[in-house]
Scaffold this motif. Structure first.
Motif, short mmCIF file in Angstrom:
data_model
loop_
_atom_site.label_atom_id
_atom_site.label_comp_id
_atom_site.label_asym_id
_atom_site.label_seq_id
_atom_site.Cartn_x
_atom_site.Cartn_y
_atom_site.Cartn_z
N LYS A 1 -8.35 2.85 -11.03
CA LYS A 1 -6.78 2.46 -10.65
C LYS A 1 -6.27 1.13 -11.39
CE LYS A 1 -8.84 1.30 -6.74
NZ LYS A 1 -10.33 1.66 -6.98
N THR A 2 -7.05 0.17 -11.56
CA THR A 2 -6.65 -0.93 -12.25
C THR A 2 -6.31 -0.65 -13.81
OG1 THR A 2 -7.96 -2.50 -11.09
CG2 THR A 2 -7.21 -3.19 -12.83
N THR A 3 -7.21 0.02 -14.30
CA THR A 3 -6.86 0.45 -15.80
C THR A 3 -5.46 1.27 -15.97
OG1 THR A 3 -9.00 0.58 -16.14
CG2 THR A 3 -7.67 1.75 -17.64
N PHE B 1 -1.33 -9.74 -9.43
CA PHE B 1 -2.61 -9.67 -9.51
C PHE B 1 -3.66 -9.94 -8.29
CE2 PHE B 1 -0.45 -10.89 -13.39
CZ PHE B 1 -1.06 -10.12 -14.59
N GLN B 2 -4.91 -9.22 -8.53
CA GLN B 2 -5.79 -9.23 -7.37
C GLN B 2 -5.99 -10.79 -7.21
OE1 GLN B 2 -8.95 -6.79 -7.96
NE2 GLN B 2 -10.10 -6.81 -6.47
N ARG B 3 -6.46 -11.35 -8.30
CA ARG B 3 -6.70 -12.97 -8.28
C ARG B 3 -5.53 -13.84 -8.44
NH1 ARG B 3 -11.07 -14.37 -7.22
NH2 ARG B 3 -12.41 -12.75 -6.14
N PHE C 1 1.34 -3.82 -7.95
CA PHE C 1 0.38 -4.63 -7.29
C PHE C 1 -1.10 -4.04 -7.55
CE2 PHE C 1 3.45 -6.99 -4.09
CZ PHE C 1 4.70 -6.17 -4.37
N ASP C 2 -1.91 -4.83 -8.00
CA ASP C 2 -3.39 -4.44 -8.06
C ASP C 2 -4.28 -5.10 -6.97
OD1 ASP C 2 -5.73 -3.53 -8.85
OD2 ASP C 2 -5.99 -4.81 -10.72
N GLU C 3 -4.62 -4.47 -5.85
CA GLU C 3 -5.12 -4.72 -4.61
C GLU C 3 -4.72 -6.28 -4.31
OE1 GLU C 3 -9.19 -3.93 -4.70
OE2 GLU C 3 -9.27 -2.31 -6.07
N PRO C 4 -3.51 -6.32 -3.88
CA PRO C 4 -2.84 -7.68 -3.83
C PRO C 4 -3.61 -8.48 -2.65
CG PRO C 4 -1.53 -6.14 -2.78
CD PRO C 4 -2.40 -5.53 -3.64
MG MG Z 1 -9.47 -2.65 -9.67
#
Ligand code: MG
Ligand code: ATP
Lengths: 244, 244
Positions: B42-44, B85-87, B162-165
């Motif tokens: 997913k992130t990729t 980003f997630q982080r 949004f990546d796993e916000p």
């Molecule tokens: Mg990911």
């Protein structure tokens, strides 16, 4: 921590002063301080010269260090290798040898004067250490922040200028202060090319007055004073620029 | 009307194939939820959408024109695609306000005062008017993520990724961030959200993409997905319910 440091410092200062007074009075060693006092102007000249050499070398070694660090993190292999070669050479060469090479080598070819030869040698040498400090600082910046810049559409040079370098610089301050202190101490070696720095002046005064040990004790005190002042300034700077 | 389109994307890291023949298109106004197990790619996939990583083969189209590895093209495309980003990836040495403003200055060429004015407006939209001068380390995770969202919004993007916000957040802070994301989706902004928040996938998204082992298995409506009898989907949803 800091209170301990202050205590150790004051105790050792006290011991040194006590020892000097004891040896002066007990006549174990015939101390002669009055003759030293008459040469205070020469000491001050020496201090000023040491500060001047260190100041110029600081500026030049920061510039060299930054350029070499950028070369080492560059994606262009050629620059990379050039940077690595530079660091390898100057970290594996005694400063004294560099001074002699620059003074007798470049000096005779390019006809540069003592002062310039001293500054160049010191800067080339310290520049290699500064480069490694900056490189470590650059590599310590979190990759996520670099990615955030890229995702906003920053050019690479903007990521470098606005995200990486401001942080790398702050990260580098404590080790840079340490390096600056080394620089001041290392500058004593330029006395071999008769550049009137404080070490050379002390030796001169020692031979002229025959109060050799006295002159060197004063010299030691002066170095301690200069380097401790830099430590304190450095700690202040570090606190001022810290990121909350 | 396609905003962004992936055509036959392949991507490997070393020996592991992470994406296999992924094709996918986002239309204006879409709110797409991407779900799937950890490591599904997913992130990729998200990072290929704004070319943070280039695909091994396949094409990316932004407003029907092909994205290529060219600094000017990437700058334009990325400046119109927000990335959260997630982080969080906020820039540590900048305040919340400057984190939001810097993209406007460096990429859109605004002057700092105008950029800050706009940034302030965006921070108000994510309920952070009272935190503008705080540094990232002085903000909670939920607040940092809302700054991250404001940073993306300020660029007035055509699409936000949004990546796993919320997955790096304390459970108690998920709500405040989801509230902001829901508000955005209601305002008609096109977005693609990789998420583990099933309530978002179910109730807010109008499209649901389910990925497994580097492939898109389903690209459908949330209603159909959650009613599906497909064994893989039931497995995924069961595992998911157990984990929660
Ligand atoms: Mg990911
Ligand atoms: N830069 C990289 N180098 C090597 N392998 C990578 C890299 N990025 C991702 N991978 C691998 O690719 C696979 C897919 O990763 P990806 O991050 O896209 O998964 P994901 O679906 O986002 O998972 P998660 O839900 O855990 O975030 C994983 O096996 C991961 O280890």
């Amino acid at each position: 921590m800091r209170r301990n440091f202050a205590r150790v410092l004051s105790i050792s200062l006290f011991l040194v002063i006590a020892a000097v007074i004891y040896f002066s009075l007990s006549k174990v060693y015939p101390f002669n301080w009055t003759v030293i006092a008459r040469y205070s102007k020469l000491f001050i000249d020496g201090i000023l010269m040491t500060l001047k050499i260190s100041g110029f070398s600081l500026g030049l070694s920061l510039t060299i260090g930054m350029l070499v660090a950028l070369a080492r993190v560059s994606r262009i292999d050629f620059f990379n290798e050039l940077g690595t070669l530079y660091v390898w050479f100057f970290r594996n060469m005694p400063l004294l040898v560099i001074i002699l090479l620059v003074y007798y080598g470049m000096g005779s070819v390019l006809n540069i004067d003592r002062f310039l030869a001293g500054v160049i040698s010191l800067s080339l040498f310290e520049g290699a250490y500064v480069a490694e400090i900056f490189r470590a600082g650059i590599e310590a910046v979190p990759p996520g922040e670099i990615e955030a810049g890229a995702a906003l559409g920053f050019y690479n040079h903007q990521i470098m200028g606005s995200i990486i370098l401001p942080q790398a610089f702050r990260i580098s301050i404590p080790p840079l202060i340490g390096q600056l202190i080394s620089l001041v101490k290392d500058s004593s070696l330029v006395s071999v090319i008769a550049l009137g720095d404080i070490t050379m002046r002390a030796r001169q005064i020692g031979t002229q007055t025959l109060a050799t040990l006295e002159a060197y004790l004063v010299l030691a005190g002066i170095y301690l004073l200069m380097t401790s002042t830099l430590s304190i300034l450095g700690r202040y700077l570090e606190r001022r620029l810290a990121i909350p | 009307m396609s905003v962004l389109e992936l055509k036959n994307i392949y991507k490997s890291f070393g020996d592991t194939q992470v994406l296999r023949d992924v094709s996918f298109s986002v239309n204006k106004g879409d709110v797409v939820a991407i779900i799937g197990k950890s490591g599904a790619g997913k992130t990729t996939m998200l990072r290929i959408m704004n070319y943070l990583i280039p695909p091994d083969s396949g094409e990316v189209y932004f407003h029907n024109s092909k994205v290529i590895l060219d600094r000017k093209v990437l700058r334009t495309v990325r400046s119109k695609i927000g990335f959260v980003f997630q982080r969080f990836n906020l820039i540590r040495h900048l305040t919340a306000l400057d984190n939001v403003a810097i993209g406007l200055v460096k990429v859109k060429g605004l002057k700092w005062p105008q950029a800050r004015e706009l940034a302030l407006k965006k921070l108000k939209e994510v309920d952070l008017a009272n935190r503008v001068n705080h540094y990232p380390s002085q903000l909670s995770g939920g607040q940092q993520q809302r700054v991250g969202i404001a940073r993306a919004l300020a660029m007035e993007p055509d699409l936000i990724l949004f990546d796993e916000p919320t997955s790096a957040l304390d459970p108690s802070l998920v709500g405040e961030v989801m509230t902001v994301i829901k508000r955005l989706s209601a305002s008609g902004i096109t977005m693609v959200v990789v998420t583990h928040e099933m309530s978002f996938a179910k109730n807010i998204a109008n499209r649901l993409v389910y990925m497994e082992e580097g492939q898109i298995i389903y690209d459908t409506t949330p209603e159909q997905f959650f009613l599906s009898n497909d064994k893989r989907v039931r497995h995924f949803l069961n595992d998911f319910l157990e984990a929660v």
